[in-house]
Design an enzyme around this catalytic site. Structure first.
Site, mmCIF file in Angstrom:
data_model
loop_
_atom_site.group_PDB
_atom_site.id
_atom_site.type_symbol
_atom_site.label_atom_id
_atom_site.label_comp_id
_atom_site.label_asym_id
_atom_site.label_seq_id
_atom_site.Cartn_x
_atom_site.Cartn_y
_atom_site.Cartn_z
ATOM 1 N N LYS A 22 15.094 4.441 -30.954
ATOM 2 C CA LYS A 22 15.710 4.859 -32.225
ATOM 3 C C LYS A 22 17.208 4.559 -32.224
ATOM 4 O O LYS A 22 17.732 3.971 -33.164
ATOM 5 C CB LYS A 22 15.495 6.371 -32.436
ATOM 6 N N ASN A 23 17.899 4.999 -31.157
ATOM 7 C CA ASN A 23 19.364 4.921 -31.192
ATOM 8 C C ASN A 23 19.906 3.514 -30.956
ATOM 9 O O ASN A 23 21.114 3.300 -31.040
ATOM 10 C CB ASN A 23 19.975 5.923 -30.213
ATOM 11 N N ARG A 92 23.010 11.412 -39.880
ATOM 12 C CA ARG A 92 24.429 11.161 -39.591
ATOM 13 C C ARG A 92 24.707 9.717 -39.207
ATOM 14 O O ARG A 92 25.806 9.211 -39.412
ATOM 15 C CB ARG A 92 24.886 12.056 -38.445
ATOM 16 N N CYS A 116 26.488 19.694 -38.345
ATOM 17 C CA CYS A 116 25.062 19.531 -38.043
ATOM 18 C C CYS A 116 24.646 20.563 -37.015
ATOM 19 O O CYS A 116 25.490 21.219 -36.411
ATOM 20 C CB CYS A 116 24.769 18.102 -37.632
ATOM 21 N N ARG A 121 30.500 17.494 -34.761
ATOM 22 C CA ARG A 121 30.343 16.049 -34.790
ATOM 23 C C ARG A 121 31.257 15.338 -35.805
ATOM 24 O O ARG A 121 30.788 14.698 -36.744
ATOM 25 C CB ARG A 121 28.871 15.683 -35.029
ATOM 26 N N PRO A 122 32.566 15.444 -35.620
ATOM 27 C CA PRO A 122 33.479 14.728 -36.521
ATOM 28 C C PRO A 122 33.393 13.215 -36.326
ATOM 29 O O PRO A 122 32.814 12.742 -35.340
ATOM 30 C CB PRO A 122 34.863 15.242 -36.110
ATOM 31 N N VAL A 123 33.959 12.467 -37.275
ATOM 32 C CA VAL A 123 33.954 10.995 -37.155
ATOM 33 C C VAL A 123 35.390 10.458 -37.111
ATOM 34 O O VAL A 123 35.654 9.330 -37.485
ATOM 35 C CB VAL A 123 33.154 10.320 -38.305
ATOM 36 N N ASP A 124 36.305 11.310 -36.624
ATOM 37 C CA ASP A 124 37.718 10.921 -36.590
ATOM 38 C C ASP A 124 37.973 9.664 -35.757
ATOM 39 O O ASP A 124 38.869 8.880 -36.073
ATOM 40 C CB ASP A 124 38.564 12.091 -36.073
ATOM 41 N N ASP A 304 20.571 14.000 -24.763
ATOM 42 C CA ASP A 304 19.301 13.920 -25.496
ATOM 43 C C ASP A 304 18.091 14.256 -24.618
ATOM 44 O O ASP A 304 16.964 14.309 -25.112
ATOM 45 C CB ASP A 304 19.123 12.520 -26.103
ATOM 46 N N ILE A 326 28.372 17.655 -23.885
ATOM 47 C CA ILE A 326 28.630 16.703 -24.984
ATOM 48 C C ILE A 326 28.737 17.411 -26.334
ATOM 49 O O ILE A 326 29.652 17.157 -27.108
ATOM 50 C CB ILE A 326 27.518 15.618 -25.051
ATOM 51 N N ARG A 396 11.708 12.449 -37.115
ATOM 52 C CA ARG A 396 12.891 11.598 -37.268
ATOM 53 C C ARG A 396 13.019 10.638 -36.095
ATOM 54 O O ARG A 396 13.553 9.543 -36.263
ATOM 55 C CB ARG A 396 14.156 12.458 -37.316
HETATM 56 N N1 EPU Z 1 33.134 13.027 -31.379
HETATM 57 C C1 EPU Z 1 34.321 13.352 -31.988
HETATM 58 N N2 EPU Z 1 34.861 12.464 -32.880
HETATM 59 C C2 EPU Z 1 34.258 11.281 -33.189
HETATM 60 C C3 EPU Z 1 33.037 10.953 -32.561
HETATM 61 C C4 EPU Z 1 32.495 11.848 -31.650
HETATM 62 O O1 EPU Z 1 34.898 14.413 -31.736
HETATM 63 O O2 EPU Z 1 34.797 10.532 -34.016
HETATM 64 C C5 EPU Z 1 32.537 13.961 -30.377
HETATM 65 C C6 EPU Z 1 31.206 14.535 -30.852
HETATM 66 O O3 EPU Z 1 31.389 15.651 -31.694
HETATM 67 C C7 EPU Z 1 30.547 14.874 -29.538
HETATM 68 C C8 EPU Z 1 31.041 13.754 -28.606
HETATM 69 O O4 EPU Z 1 32.200 13.228 -29.223
HETATM 70 O O5 EPU Z 1 31.010 16.110 -29.074
HETATM 71 C C9 EPU Z 1 30.056 12.618 -28.390
HETATM 72 O O6 EPU Z 1 29.471 12.245 -29.624
HETATM 73 P P1 EPU Z 1 28.982 10.758 -29.946
HETATM 74 O O7 EPU Z 1 29.869 10.190 -30.983
HETATM 75 O O8 EPU Z 1 28.807 9.994 -28.684
HETATM 76 O O9 EPU Z 1 27.579 11.050 -30.594
HETATM 77 P P2 EPU Z 1 26.925 10.205 -31.755
HETATM 78 O O10 EPU Z 1 27.359 8.798 -31.606
HETATM 79 O O11 EPU Z 1 27.134 10.874 -33.055
HETATM 80 C C10 EPU Z 1 24.787 9.439 -30.451
HETATM 81 C C11 EPU Z 1 23.317 9.575 -30.625
HETATM 82 C C12 EPU Z 1 22.923 11.032 -30.360
HETATM 83 C C13 EPU Z 1 23.346 11.377 -28.940
HETATM 84 C C14 EPU Z 1 24.850 11.152 -28.760
HETATM 85 C C15 EPU Z 1 25.338 11.377 -27.355
HETATM 86 C C16 EPU Z 1 22.797 7.879 -32.236
HETATM 87 C C17 EPU Z 1 22.363 7.528 -33.608
HETATM 88 N N3 EPU Z 1 22.949 9.177 -31.970
HETATM 89 O O12 EPU Z 1 25.396 10.320 -31.411
HETATM 90 O O13 EPU Z 1 21.515 11.091 -30.470
HETATM 91 O O14 EPU Z 1 23.056 12.734 -28.674
HETATM 92 O O15 EPU Z 1 25.172 9.793 -29.137
HETATM 93 O O16 EPU Z 1 24.679 10.555 -26.465
HETATM 94 O O17 EPU Z 1 22.994 7.007 -31.404
HETATM 95 C C18 EPU Z 1 19.428 12.110 -30.846
HETATM 96 O O18 EPU Z 1 18.902 10.984 -30.762
HETATM 97 O O19 EPU Z 1 18.754 13.171 -30.857
HETATM 98 C C19 EPU Z 1 20.882 12.216 -30.932
HETATM 99 C C20 EPU Z 1 21.498 13.307 -31.390
#
Ligand code: EPU
Length: 421
Positions: A22-23, A92, A116, A121-124, A304, A326, A396
């Protein structure tokens, strides 16, 4: 809303074919937006999240044809540079269209995902990176609005390791002018798979799989094809199922080299494991032994896998300490596992699990995707019937999980609830 009814206590025996990841599939589907031609993607898992991504892309004008486990996408005439809230709120990963759209079309409007279940999970970091690449970004009415004439290569150091952040910036940098370096990049195999897909489309990327990815921008990508890697989390989930329930499973179509951290933990639990190039076989007799774990970015233990490994510890001999590093709220399954008789004490990001000889079936509620998988595993070992509610979370991210489990001897069935209008 569908539910899963599990009659626990059966050992698992047989073979399970692991689906595409999926990811990896989600960012690779979004990468189609970078291509002014056709992009054939194979081994795409049939999941709610891949359906949502295709719907998102179709709304933008991407044409898609699905056949035999794959999809051919054609983004030659993208007309609508927006990801609307109604879809983003359900998934997301929709944020992954931001980088490709602004890189190829100089414009994008993507809804902010909001909070969520597993954390803020911000996207900053996605935004900071795009700004460094020269995009102007405003937040307007809940949407990230990005504009740029042409992105320019830059050196980006992310504040923390972010998987989709790295993927979004890598996709944006592919069409930027000059060289981009992403430092502190995520090393997850899914990032590598995306990089390989982009290279097949004409991108110039090196270092994927390390914490320093270097991208030499090109003026345009071309059509191509890619096969999505195997889902290491699905494979890990089935291995936890056999570690908890006992029996012997052979997983095919998988990539054992992406499973090291999970295999190490399950060996500690007493699971006997053998691996080949694309298979894993595992057998378990007796109760698992308790093992401690701490989640970490790859190659550390995946967050995960935390809920599923907790389910194994719930029935293990001994006490384990589980630390989630995480996400700040990824213990929602603890309450539900406790309803099945597990003995878990969670404080902050640490849970102490005292293994019990037996769980007892109950009605439990899934709260997120991996929590649902943890509850299904607990249900497989619990005495009597367990009803897992809200399994839309499971749908999902797992392809036909109950059918795969039933095919290796589990007593599990989907109970459909008819909604009266
Ligand atoms: N974070 C920030 N700011 C950002 C981005 C991330 O503060 O701009 C923080 C997040 O809040 C978190 C940490 O950084 O505390 C790591 O988050 P990451 O961005 O790596 O997570 P993600 O990219 O949103 C992906 C997977 C998740 C998986 C995580 C960690 C996808 C689509 N999703 O999420 O998968 O848990 O990486 O490995 O690739 C799942 O499949 O169930 C799932 C949640």
């Amino acid at each position: 809303m569908d539910k899963l009814l599990i009659h626990g206590g059966r050992r698992l025996n047989g073979e399970v074919r692991i689906s595409g990841a999926k990811n990896a599939a989600l960012p690779i589907l979004c990468a189609s937006l970078l291509v002014p031609g056709t992009f054939r993607i194979d081994n795409v898992p049939a999941l709610q999240d891949t359906d949502t991504t295709l719907k998102l892309l179709e709304r933008m004008g991407v044409r898609s044809v699905r056949e035999s486990g794959g999809v051919t996408l054609d983004a030659s005439s993208v007309t609508h540079l927006e990801a609307a809230y109604d879809l983003v709120k359900t998934m997301r990963a929709s944020i992954l269209v931001l980088g490709p759209l602004v890189a190829r079309f100089g414009e994008a409007r993507v809804s902010l995902p909001g909070g969520c279940a597993i954390g803020q999970r911000p996207v900053d970091q996605h935004i900071k990176g795009l700004q460094l690449l020269g995009a102007e970004i405003d937040i307007e009415h809940g949407y990230v609005v990005a504009r740029a004439k042409r992105l320019r290569g830059a050196r980006i150091v992310t504040d923390m390791v972010t998987v989709t952040g790295t993927e979004n910036l890598m996709m944006a940098a592919v069409l930027a002018e000059g060289e981009t370096v992403i430092e502190n990049a995520a090393r997850e195999p899914e990032v590598v798979d995306l990089a390989q897909a982009l290279v097949a489309l004409g991108a110039r990327i090196r270092g994927a799989g390390t914490d320093r990815i270097v991208i030499e921008g090109v003026s345009a990508l071309h059509g191509g094809s890619h096969r999505v890697m195997s889902d290491r989390i699905e494979a890990g989930t089935f291995l936890c199922a056999v570690a908890a329930a006992g029996g012997e499973l052979r997983l095919t179509g998988c990539q054992p080299d992406t499973l090291d951290a999970t295999l190490d933990k399950l060996r500690e639990a007493g699971l006997r494991i053998e691996t080949g190039a694309d298979w894993v076989s595992a057998s378990m007799s007796g109760r698992p032994k308790a093992f401690n774990l701490r989640t970490a970015p790859y190659p550390g233990l995946a967050t995960d896998m935390q809920a599923q490994l907790m389910a194994v510890n719930c029935v293990a001999e001994g006490t384990s300490v589980i630390t989630e590093t995480i996400f700040e709220n990824r213990f929602m399954h603890v309450q539900e596992m406790s309803r099945l008789g597990a003995d878990i004490d969670a404080q902050g990001n640490t849970a102490v699990v005292r293994g019990v000889p037996a769980l007892s079936g109950a009605i439990v509620m899934a709260t997120d995707l991996r929590a649902s998988a943890g509850l299904v595993i607990a249900g497989l070992v619990a005495q009597g019937d367990t009803l897992v509610d809200r399994i839309y979370h499971l749908d999902r991210g797992y392809e036909r999980m109950e059918r795969k489990l039933a095919s290796v001897g589990a007593s599990i069935e989907r109970v459909r609830t008819v909604v009266e209008s």
